[in-house]
Design a protein around this motif. Structure first.
Motif: not given
Length: 461
Positions: A264-292
């Motif tokens: 449970e500690a791993m599940r909630y830690g990783v799940a909430r960690g993902l929801f927070s930092n979004e690493a691997g989720m595929g969301s933040t690349p949309h911003a980094h893609a258009v950086a000059k």
């Protein structure tokens, strides 16, 4: 079996050992293949990100935005209710040990998010005169699978544009109701109006908003958190002891049998960690893609700093406030648990403090998630799909305030988990390209003259 029970059951499967292994394992793999880049290049990443913080940056336009604006937009998405309500949920559901697993997922997530930023930089397109990018684009152009790219795009639109933004509006509505007695539906309308006024201005207004508001809101929250933590300085060491000890103890979840608490500690830690930092989720690349930037590697390093700020700093602040004030034993959940921690130090103002922070966190996250999902709307439907999408987003923001926090979080976890899968398939499939570009960055770009170096040949516009 009611709806809530069904969703929880789906999450127990979706966020079971296979997902944890796939998610964290991808980060471990990139950490190994990139030879511990997040450690080796951390100093450079920090200096590159903050060295020119007070210099006037380029205005965002159809060609993209500055590197810092891209980071600010990414952090605006990362630093949201996940840092306040999400961390509290992880601690309440998985025990203090969940924080340790959140850190682990964050460390290895730095390798994952570096790879995401690299691939996003390499696979951009010009849609209706504007540069855009993200996983749907590198799945389509890199892996050569338009079907998988379309599946990802649909999942992201649902996960962030709709479900995710319901999480944001639900959490802020709960906080403002507790702090000021404001009707939740009215809060939803206010948020929808503010978001509508910003997103209608396009990428220029979104970038301008995030680069101004993100540093202020993060600093404000850190100062408030540190004040509470040092007011209870005698509990700082015991708090860290709880985090490390209960990451591996069966007592982390009351009544659990041996092994269940760690799971449970791993599940909630990783799940909430993902929801927070979004690493691997595929969301933040949309911003980094258009950086000059001159080289994709530059934005890769900048992307890593986003995880450090989100998980290493902001999430940790929330966890330490909850643990040092003993709010953890209150039996509360989500936003109310974090409010209890701040109330222990600030009195009645603690509730107001969290309400203010949540308001800005939620607004900035909604705007960033709107932008990320819009890129996928354009991928699927072109510009004609933007206006209907805008209307639906605003409706979901208002609708989210009528749902309970627990149900909204569980729904968000379902779609976040589904969205991760096609993105990680692409990351693993294109891993050799990431290694190749990283090698070029370290052996050619950094050793030659970065001021005159150009990587236009890398771009696939």
């Amino acid at each position: 079996m009611n709806f809530s029970t069904v969703i929880e059951y789906i999450n127990s499967i979706l966020w079971g050992p296979p997902m944890l292994i796939l998610l964290v394992g991808t980060g471990v793999l990139f950490t190994i293949r990139l030879k511990g880049l997040q450690v080796r290049q951390f100093k450079r990443a920090f200096k590159q990100t903050f060295g020119g913080l007070f210099k006037k940056g380029d205005r965002a336009d159809a060609d993209g935005m500055s590197s810092f604006q891209a980071l600010a937009t990414a952090i605006a998405a990362q630093v949201g209710t996940g840092n306040i309500a999400g961390v509290a949920t992880a601690v309440a559901s998985g025990g203090p040990g969940a924080v340790f697993w959140m850190w682990i997922s964050g460390f290895f997530g730095m390798g994952t998010i570096f790879a995401e930023a690299i691939l996003a930089q390499l696979h951009t397109e010009r849609k209706d005169g504007e540069v855009t990018g993200g996983p749907a684009y590198y799945i389509k152009k890199g892996l050569g699978s338009k079907l998988l790219a379309s599946i990802f795009a649909v999942l992201l639109i649902i996960a962030l544009g709709f479900m995710g933004n319901m999480v944001q509006s639900s959490s802020i509505a709960e906080a403002t109701y507790t702090a000021f007695g404001m009707p939740k539906f009215l809060t939803g309308i206010i948020i929808a109006v503010i978001v509508g006024l910003i997103v209608i201005g396009g990428v220029a207004r979104i970038a301008s908003f995030t680069e101004k508001i993100v540093p202020i809101m993060v600093t404000f929250y850190i100062i408030g958190s540190l004040t509470i933590i040092f007011m209870h300085y005698e509990m700082i060491l015991p708090a860290f002891q709880m985090i490390f000890q209960e990451a591996f103890k069966s007592s982390a979840v009351a009544g659990g049998v041996v092994g269940v608490s760690i799971k449970e500690a791993m599940r909630y830690g990783v799940a909430r960690g993902l929801f927070s930092n979004e690493a691997g989720m595929g969301s933040t690349p949309h911003a980094h893609a258009v950086a000059k930037v001159k080289h994709p590697g530059e934005q890769g390093l900048t992307a890593m700093i986003g995880v450090v700020i989100d998980t290493g700093v902001v999430c940790t602040m929330t966890a330490l406030v909850i643990l040092t004030t003993d709010a953890f034993s209150s039996g509360l959940f989500g936003t109310q648990l974090t409010q209890a921690g701040f109330s222990a130090g600030f009195g009645s103002f603690g509730v107001t403090f969290i309400a203010i922070c949540l308001f800005f966190f939620a607004i900035s996250t909604i705007i960033s998630w709107y932008y990320f999902a819009e890129a996928n709307i354009k991928f699927l439907f072109g510009k004609k799909g933007v206006m209907p999408y805008q209307i639906l987003v605003l409706i979901f923001i208002v609708f989210g305030t009528s749902m309970t926090a627990e149900i909204v979080w569980e729904l968000a976890d379902v779609f976040n988990g589904l969205m991760v899968i096609p993105n990680l398939i692409a990351l693993l499939g294109l891993g050799s390209l990431v290694v190749k570009v990283t090698k070029d960055y370290e052996e050619n770009f950094l050793l030659n003259n970065p001021a005159t170096y150009t990587t236009d040949h890398h771009k696939k516009n």
